[in-house]
Each structure stands twice: as structure tokens, then as C-alpha cells.
Design a protein around this motif. Structure first.
Motif, PDB file in Angstrom:
ATOM      1  N   PHE A  86       0.813  -1.209   0.000  1.00 44.62           N
ATOM      2  CA  PHE A  86       0.000   0.000   0.000  1.00 44.62           C
ATOM      3  C   PHE A  86       0.849   1.263   0.000  1.00 44.62           C
ATOM      4  O   PHE A  86       0.558   2.205  -0.750  1.00 44.62           O
ATOM      5  N   VAL A  87       1.896   1.305   0.836  1.00 45.40           N
ATOM      6  CA  VAL A  87       2.669   2.549   0.962  1.00 45.40           C
ATOM      7  C   VAL A  87       3.773   2.675  -0.086  1.00 45.40           C
ATOM      8  O   VAL A  87       4.254   3.774  -0.344  1.00 45.40           O
ATOM      9  N   ARG A  88       4.200   1.574  -0.672  1.00 50.61           N
ATOM     10  CA  ARG A  88       5.213   1.626  -1.739  1.00 50.61           C
ATOM     11  C   ARG A  88       4.708   0.929  -2.994  1.00 50.61           C
ATOM     12  O   ARG A  88       5.436   0.199  -3.660  1.00 50.61           O
ATOM     13  N   ALA A  89       3.444   1.170  -3.316  1.00 50.33           N
ATOM     14  CA  ALA A  89       2.844   0.542  -4.499  1.00 50.33           C
ATOM     15  C   ALA A  89       3.556   0.957  -5.783  1.00 50.33           C
ATOM     16  O   ALA A  89       3.614   0.193  -6.753  1.00 50.33           O
ATOM     17  N   ASP A  90       4.129   2.163  -5.808  1.00 51.37           N
ATOM     18  CA  ASP A  90       4.822   2.660  -6.997  1.00 51.37           C
ATOM     19  C   ASP A  90       6.016   1.784  -7.362  1.00 51.37           C
ATOM     20  O   ASP A  90       6.303   1.577  -8.547  1.00 51.37           O
ATOM     21  N   GLN A  91       6.715   1.250  -6.344  1.00 49.30           N
ATOM     22  CA  GLN A  91       7.874   0.404  -6.620  1.00 49.30           C
ATOM     23  C   GLN A  91       7.452  -0.934  -7.222  1.00 49.30           C
ATOM     24  O   GLN A  91       8.169  -1.488  -8.050  1.00 49.30           O
ATOM     25  N   TYR A  92       6.302  -1.440  -6.803  1.00 57.39           N
ATOM     26  CA  TYR A  92       5.810  -2.697  -7.374  1.00 57.39           C
ATOM     27  C   TYR A  92       5.317  -2.499  -8.807  1.00 57.39           C
ATOM     28  O   TYR A  92       5.521  -3.361  -9.670  1.00 57.39           O
ATOM     29  N   LYS A  93       4.674  -1.359  -9.060  1.00 57.97           N
ATOM     30  CA  LYS A  93       4.098  -1.111 -10.383  1.00 57.97           C
ATOM     31  C   LYS A  93       5.163  -1.080 -11.477  1.00 57.97           C
ATOM     32  O   LYS A  93       4.936  -1.563 -12.597  1.00 57.97           O
ATOM     33  N   GLN A  94       6.311  -0.518 -11.158  1.00 54.82           N
ATOM     34  CA  GLN A  94       7.338  -0.394 -12.192  1.00 54.82           C
ATOM     35  C   GLN A  94       7.931  -1.735 -12.623  1.00 54.82           C
ATOM     36  O   GLN A  94       8.529  -1.834 -13.698  1.00 54.82           O
ATOM     37  N   TYR A  95       7.743  -2.772 -11.783  1.00 54.39           N
ATOM     38  CA  TYR A  95       8.237  -4.101 -12.146  1.00 54.39           C
ATOM     39  C   TYR A  95       7.123  -5.048 -12.588  1.00 54.39           C
ATOM     40  O   TYR A  95       7.369  -6.207 -12.916  1.00 54.39           O
ATOM     41  N   LEU A  96       5.886  -4.538 -12.590  1.00 50.69           N
ATOM     42  CA  LEU A  96       4.749  -5.351 -13.041  1.00 50.69           C
ATOM     43  C   LEU A  96       4.401  -5.079 -14.504  1.00 50.69           C
ATOM     44  O   LEU A  96       3.863  -5.948 -15.190  1.00 50.69           O
ATOM     45  N   ASN A  97       4.696  -3.890 -14.968  1.00 51.79           N
ATOM     46  CA  ASN A  97       4.365  -3.541 -16.345  1.00 51.79           C
ATOM     47  C   ASN A  97       5.539  -2.812 -17.007  1.00 51.79           C
ATOM     48  O   ASN A  97       5.722  -1.608 -16.812  1.00 51.79           O
ATOM     49  N   PRO A  98       6.392  -3.514 -17.748  1.00 48.81           N
ATOM     50  CA  PRO A  98       6.329  -4.961 -18.036  1.00 48.81           C
ATOM     51  C   PRO A  98       6.819  -5.785 -16.833  1.00 48.81           C
ATOM     52  O   PRO A  98       7.535  -5.269 -15.973  1.00 48.81           O
ATOM     53  N   LEU A  99       6.425  -7.053 -16.806  1.00 53.51           N
ATOM     54  CA  LEU A  99       6.765  -7.912 -15.681  1.00 53.51           C
ATOM     55  C   LEU A  99       8.258  -8.220 -15.663  1.00 53.51           C
ATOM     56  O   LEU A  99       8.816  -8.734 -16.628  1.00 53.51           O
ATOM     57  N   ASP A 100       8.893  -7.899 -14.535  1.00 47.49           N
ATOM     58  CA  ASP A 100      10.301  -8.222 -14.307  1.00 47.49           C
ATOM     59  C   ASP A 100      10.350  -9.071 -13.038  1.00 47.49           C
ATOM     60  O   ASP A 100      10.418  -8.553 -11.919  1.00 47.49           O
ATOM     61  N   LEU A 101      10.303 -10.386 -13.219  1.00 50.34           N
ATOM     62  CA  LEU A 101      10.167 -11.307 -12.091  1.00 50.34           C
ATOM     63  C   LEU A 101      11.350 -11.224 -11.138  1.00 50.34           C
ATOM     64  O   LEU A 101      11.178 -11.303  -9.911  1.00 50.34           O
ATOM     65  N   LYS A 102      12.536 -11.062 -11.688  1.00 47.57           N
ATOM     66  CA  LYS A 102      13.730 -11.000 -10.850  1.00 47.57           C
ATOM     67  C   LYS A 102      13.701  -9.790  -9.926  1.00 47.57           C
ATOM     68  O   LYS A 102      13.935  -9.910  -8.705  1.00 47.57           O
ATOM     69  N   GLU A 103      13.418  -8.610 -10.490  1.00 49.64           N
ATOM     70  CA  GLU A 103      13.368  -7.387  -9.686  1.00 49.64           C
ATOM     71  C   GLU A 103      12.181  -7.403  -8.718  1.00 49.64           C
ATOM     72  O   GLU A 103      12.291  -6.920  -7.586  1.00 49.64           O
ATOM     73  N   LEU A 104      11.061  -7.984  -9.167  1.00 46.96           N
ATOM     74  CA  LEU A 104       9.878  -8.066  -8.313  1.00 46.96           C
ATOM     75  C   LEU A 104      10.144  -8.953  -7.096  1.00 46.96           C
ATOM     76  O   LEU A 104       9.768  -8.607  -5.969  1.00 46.96           O
ATOM     77  N   THR A 105      10.812 -10.078  -7.334  1.00 44.32           N
ATOM     78  CA  THR A 105      11.181 -10.962  -6.216  1.00 44.32           C
ATOM     79  C   THR A 105      12.126 -10.257  -5.256  1.00 44.32           C
ATOM     80  O   THR A 105      12.004 -10.378  -4.034  1.00 44.32           O
ATOM     81  N   GLY A 106      13.052  -9.498  -5.815  1.00 47.96           N
ATOM     82  CA  GLY A 106      14.008  -8.771  -4.989  1.00 47.96           C
ATOM     83  C   GLY A 106      13.338  -7.736  -4.103  1.00 47.96           C
ATOM     84  O   GLY A 106      13.670  -7.623  -2.915  1.00 47.96           O
ATOM     85  N   ILE A 107      12.359  -7.006  -4.660  1.00 47.11           N
ATOM     86  CA  ILE A 107      11.690  -5.966  -3.870  1.00 47.11           C
ATOM     87  C   ILE A 107      10.800  -6.593  -2.798  1.00 47.11           C
ATOM     88  O   ILE A 107      10.673  -6.078  -1.686  1.00 47.11           O
ATOM     89  N   ILE A 108      10.206  -7.759  -3.111  1.00 44.98           N
ATOM     90  CA  ILE A 108       9.386  -8.475  -2.113  1.00 44.98           C
ATOM     91  C   ILE A 108      10.267  -8.940  -0.954  1.00 44.98           C
ATOM     92  O   ILE A 108       9.916  -8.781   0.224  1.00 44.98           O
ATOM     93  N   LEU A 109      11.414  -9.520  -1.280  1.00 46.93           N
ATOM     94  CA  LEU A 109      12.332  -9.982  -0.235  1.00 46.93           C
ATOM     95  C   LEU A 109      12.864  -8.817   0.593  1.00 46.93           C
ATOM     96  O   LEU A 109      13.076  -8.949   1.805  1.00 46.93           O
ATOM     97  N   PHE A 110      13.072  -7.675  -0.067  1.00 49.04           N
ATOM     98  CA  PHE A 110      13.571  -6.498   0.650  1.00 49.04           C
ATOM     99  C   PHE A 110      12.573  -6.038   1.709  1.00 49.04           C
ATOM    100  O   PHE A 110      12.936  -5.827   2.872  1.00 49.04           O
ATOM    101  N   PHE A 111      11.311  -5.893   1.318  1.00 44.98           N
ATOM    102  CA  PHE A 111      10.301  -5.420   2.270  1.00 44.98           C
ATOM    103  C   PHE A 111       9.965  -6.482   3.312  1.00 44.98           C
ATOM    104  O   PHE A 111       9.643  -6.143   4.456  1.00 44.98           O
ATOM    105  N   LEU A 112      10.054  -7.735   2.936  1.00 49.66           N
ATOM    106  CA  LEU A 112       9.868  -8.806   3.917  1.00 49.66           C
ATOM    107  C   LEU A 112      10.981  -8.750   4.959  1.00 49.66           C
ATOM    108  O   LEU A 112      10.728  -8.864   6.169  1.00 49.66           O
ATOM    109  N   GLY A 113      12.213  -8.574   4.497  1.00 52.11           N
ATOM    110  CA  GLY A 113      13.350  -8.452   5.416  1.00 52.11           C
ATOM    111  C   GLY A 113      13.228  -7.233   6.302  1.00 52.11           C
ATOM    112  O   GLY A 113      13.565  -7.282   7.490  1.00 52.11           O
ATOM    113  N   LEU A 114      12.709  -6.142   5.736  1.00 48.40           N
ATOM    114  CA  LEU A 114      12.518  -4.920   6.517  1.00 48.40           C
ATOM    115  C   LEU A 114      11.496  -5.167   7.636  1.00 48.40           C
ATOM    116  O   LEU A 114      11.690  -4.728   8.779  1.00 48.40           O
TER     117      LEU A 114
END
Length: 234
Positions: free
Chosen positions: A27-55
Motif C-alpha cells: 500500500f505505501v510503496r505501491a509505486d515500486q511494485y508497479k514499475q516491475y509489473l508492467n512490463p513484468l520483471d520477475l527478478k526485480e519483483l522478487t528482490g523488492i518483495i524480499l527487501f520489504f519482507l526483510g525490513l
């Protein structure tokens, strides 16, 4: 509470707090997810998910550190202030809420006083709900210490987030902190060993019986003295 239960609560809190931090980031960093969803960049998307999970895991670990510090502070306060520890905690809660609302307001020009009041009241409301549940499941004396944890300790843990520029990381931090503290305080009595719980209840019952017996003896002595006075007068 046995060491196995401590480890169990530690990892459960980490999991829930980490997931809470990740979900908050949607919700608060939706902009970072959007840039890797269109077009889909699975590697970067996984990285950003792991980053926020670690945070979220890091912030939850902060809440765990603060929780164990709270257990020490609560025992220390009981030993130092005794029956006055409850009123002292209420004063500290009010003081921290004032600081949480007023000082960020005078230090920031971009947000209104109303915004800071809503934040302070929201934390207070969550604390009251958790304290009510804790008191209902244990005893009334647990209400104020639980509120102290949810307001004072959570705010102290949140100080690094309050000093950051922008509001995104403030929200990414406060959600795991609140969830971690609430989960730990509500699970604490549930994870206690049954034998120790029974022994604690028995000690309370014996103490209540002794107190009642002492009161009865005191009343009996008063009654005997009154009877003696009446006999002497007659």
C-alpha cells in the motif's frame, strides 16, 4: 514459561511481523511494485518483495527487543514504586502521547496538527483494545501495563522511523511494531506451562485466604475490645 515456548513465540512473532511489513509495503510503496509489473520483471519483483519482507523482520526484531526490555522495566517499576507503579505508568503514557503529537508537529512543516493527533489517537485506541483483551483473559491489573507497552514502548521503538524523511518508512515500521508487541503480550499468558499457572493461581488463592483471615482476626479483636468496654461501663 519454558525455553521451548519462548523460541516458539519468537519465531511466530517474526513470521507475523515480517508478513505485516510486506503487506503494508503493497500500500505505501505501491509505486515500486508497479514499475516491475508492467512490463513484468520477475527478478526485480522478487528482490523488492524480499527487501520489504526483510525490513518487516528487522522491525519485528526491534519490537521483540523492546518487549523483553518492557518485562524488565515492569518488574523494576513494581519493585521501586510498588502500589504507585500504576499511576506512574498512566503519567508516562500521557506524557509520551503528548510528545508523539506535539514534537513531530513543531518539527515538520508539511503535516497538520490534526494528522499527528489522529496518529496518536490511533495508537492509543489500538493499545486500549489490546489492553482490554489482555485484562479480560487474565485479570484487571494487566490493563495498565499492557497499555504502557502498546503506547510507551511502541513509541520508543518507533523513534528511528519518526526521524526519517517521508511517511512511507514510518508506516512500514509502525505496523510490525504494533503487531509484534500486541501478539507477544497476548500470547505470553497462553504459552505459560500449565503446572506453573496452577502454582501461581494457588499462591494467589493462599495469599487471598491469609489476607481474609488477617482481616477477620483484626475485626474480631475490635469486636472483643468493644465488648470489653461495654462490660466495664455496665
Amino acid at each position: 514459561m519454558g525455553s521451548r515456548n519462548v523460541v516458539k513465540m519468537f519465531f511466530q512473532t517474526l513470521i507475523f511481523g515480517g508478513l505485516a511489513g510486506l503487506i503494508t509495503s503493497f500500500f505505501v510503496r505501491a509505486d515500486q511494485y508497479k514499475q516491475y509489473l508492467n512490463p513484468l520483471d520477475l527478478k526485480e519483483l522478487t528482490g523488492i518483495i524480499l527487501f520489504f519482507l526483510g525490513l518487516g523482520l528487522v522491525f519485528t526484531a526491534v519490537s521483540q527487543t523492546g518487549f523483553f526490555a518492557y518485562l524488565f522495566i515492569n518488574r523494576f517499576g513494581l519493585g521501586l514504586f510498588r502500589s504507585f507503579w500504576g499511576p506512574v505508568q498512566i503519567v508516562l503514557i500521557a506524557f509520551v502521547l503528548f510528545d508523539l503529537i506535539y514534537f513531530p508537529y513543531i518539527g515538520e512543516n508539511g503535516q497538520s496538527l490534526g494528522h499527528h493527533i489522529v496518529v496518536g489517537l490511533a495508537i492509543l485506541f489500538i493499545g486500549l483494545v489490546v489492553s482490554y483483551i489482555k485484562a479480560k483473559e487474565t485479570n484487571k491489573s494487566a490493563f495498565i501495563p499492557t497499555l504502557f507497552l502498546m503506547v510507551v514502548m511502541t513509541t520508543l521503538e518507533w523513534v528511528p522511523g519518526l526521524r526519517t524523511d517521508g511517511s512511507e518508512y514510518k508506516w512500514l515500521m509502525i505496523v510490525p511494531l504494533l503487531l509484534g508487541n500486541a501478539y507477544q503480550i497476548l500470547m505470553l499468558h497462553r504459552l505459560q506451562e500449565p503446572e506453573k499457572i496452577k502454582a501461581s493461581e494457588e499462591r494467589r488463592r493462599q495469599a487471598a485466604l491469609k489476607k481474609e483471615e488477617a482481616a477477620n482476626q483484626k475485626n474480631q479483636k475490635k469486636s472483643d475490645k468493644l465488648n470489653d468496654k461495654k462490660r466495664k461501663k455496665s
